[in-house]
Design a protein around this motif. Structure first.
Motif, PDB file in Angstrom:
ATOM      1  N   ARG A  35     103.452  22.949  75.972  1.00 11.21           N
ATOM      2  CA  ARG A  35     103.393  23.632  74.672  1.00 11.21           C
ATOM      3  C   ARG A  35     104.465  23.079  73.745  1.00 11.21           C
ATOM      4  N   ARG A  63      94.632  24.340  75.839  1.00  6.97           N
ATOM      5  CA  ARG A  63      95.539  25.499  75.779  1.00  6.97           C
ATOM      6  C   ARG A  63      95.505  26.204  74.424  1.00  6.97           C
ATOM      7  N   THR A  64      95.185  25.493  73.358  1.00  4.72           N
ATOM      8  CA  THR A  64      95.333  26.031  72.005  1.00  4.72           C
ATOM      9  C   THR A  64      94.522  27.296  71.783  1.00  4.72           C
ATOM     10  N   SER A  66      93.916  29.650  73.713  1.00  6.71           N
ATOM     11  CA  SER A  66      94.386  30.829  74.443  1.00  6.71           C
ATOM     12  C   SER A  66      95.898  31.012  74.395  1.00  6.71           C
ATOM     13  N   ASP A  67      96.577  30.223  73.587  1.00  4.63           N
ATOM     14  CA  ASP A  67      98.035  30.260  73.522  1.00  4.63           C
ATOM     15  C   ASP A  67      98.464  30.640  72.097  1.00  4.63           C
ATOM     16  N   TRP A  69     101.312  30.547  70.557  1.00  2.00           N
ATOM     17  CA  TRP A  69     102.222  29.590  69.919  1.00  2.00           C
ATOM     18  C   TRP A  69     101.447  28.386  69.390  1.00  2.00           C
ATOM     19  N   ILE A  94      93.659  36.715  70.332  1.00  2.00           N
ATOM     20  CA  ILE A  94      94.952  36.477  70.969  1.00  2.00           C
ATOM     21  C   ILE A  94      95.990  37.468  70.453  1.00  2.00           C
ATOM     22  N   PHE A 100     100.467  39.224  76.108  1.00  2.03           N
ATOM     23  CA  PHE A 100     101.544  38.492  75.451  1.00  2.03           C
ATOM     24  C   PHE A 100     102.527  39.494  74.863  1.00  2.03           C
ATOM     25  N   GLU A 104     105.966  36.606  71.418  1.00  2.00           N
ATOM     26  CA  GLU A 104     105.038  35.506  71.646  1.00  2.00           C
ATOM     27  C   GLU A 104     103.907  35.496  70.613  1.00  2.00           C
ATOM     28  N   ARG A 105     103.613  36.649  70.044  1.00  2.41           N
ATOM     29  CA  ARG A 105     102.546  36.751  69.047  1.00  2.41           C
ATOM     30  C   ARG A 105     103.077  36.763  67.619  1.00  2.41           C
TER      31      ARG A 105
END
Length: 171
Positions: A35, A63-64, A66-67, A69, A94, A100, A104-105
């Motif tokens: 990340r 990953r984008t 579900s992540d 960041w 998300i 999270f 993180e959000r």
């Protein structure tokens, strides 16, 4: 991988963008799903004037979607590059995922708030910015500070929020 990323940062500071780009390529070869490296590389690509490449890089990573960041970085790059936004429904999903933590959000909430502000949805934007400062990062705090000058009735006490590096928001 981190040593190569640090070398890239130093090359960038010296204006040696070709060497920086090579160092980031090596770093990502060593840790392709990192990340941190995806965000650093996308920031570098925007810095050198290629937001399209940054957007493609972020959205080529599985990953984008579900992540929070990486999704925030993707939305930010799209906005900077004038690229049509996609994945807003994934971003909202998300944002509501309680797996999270709030921090993180935080950047994702701030990016979505900025999108809402751009289309004139002030009420939704305000709610999202309020959410972004519950447990903010330095980036989301800076975005909220910027928005506080554009949104009516969105004021907050910057000194009451605890972030490690608030200088970007204070300036």
């Amino acid at each position: 991988a981190l040593a190569w990323a640090d070398a890239a940062r130093r090359y960038t500071a010296l204006g040696q963008n070709d060497k920086a780009q090579h160092a980031l390529m090596v770093a990502r070869a060593l840790a392709p799903t990192s990340r941190y490296l995806l965000r650093v590389t996308s920031r570098f690509l925007v810095h050198i004037g290629d937001p399209g490449a940054a957007f493609r890089l972020l959205n080529s990573s599985p990953r984008t979607t579900s992540d929070p960041w990486l999704m925030a970085a993707s939305i930010g790059v799209a906005s900077v590059g004038g690229i049509a936004l996609s994945g807003i429904s994934s971003a909202r999903r998300i944002l509501e995922d309680d797996n999270f933590r709030a921090i993180e959000r935080s950047e994702l909430a701030a990016e979505l708030a900025t999108v809402e502000l751009a289309v004139g949805a002030d009420k939704r934007s305000r709610r999202l910015f309020e959410r972004s400062i519950r447990d903010p990062t330095d980036n989301s705090l800076a975005q909220a500070e910027w928005a506080s000058h554009r949104l009516r009735s969105f004021d907050f006490d910057l000194s009451s929020l605890k972030v490690p590096f608030p200088s970007e928001a204070i300036c």
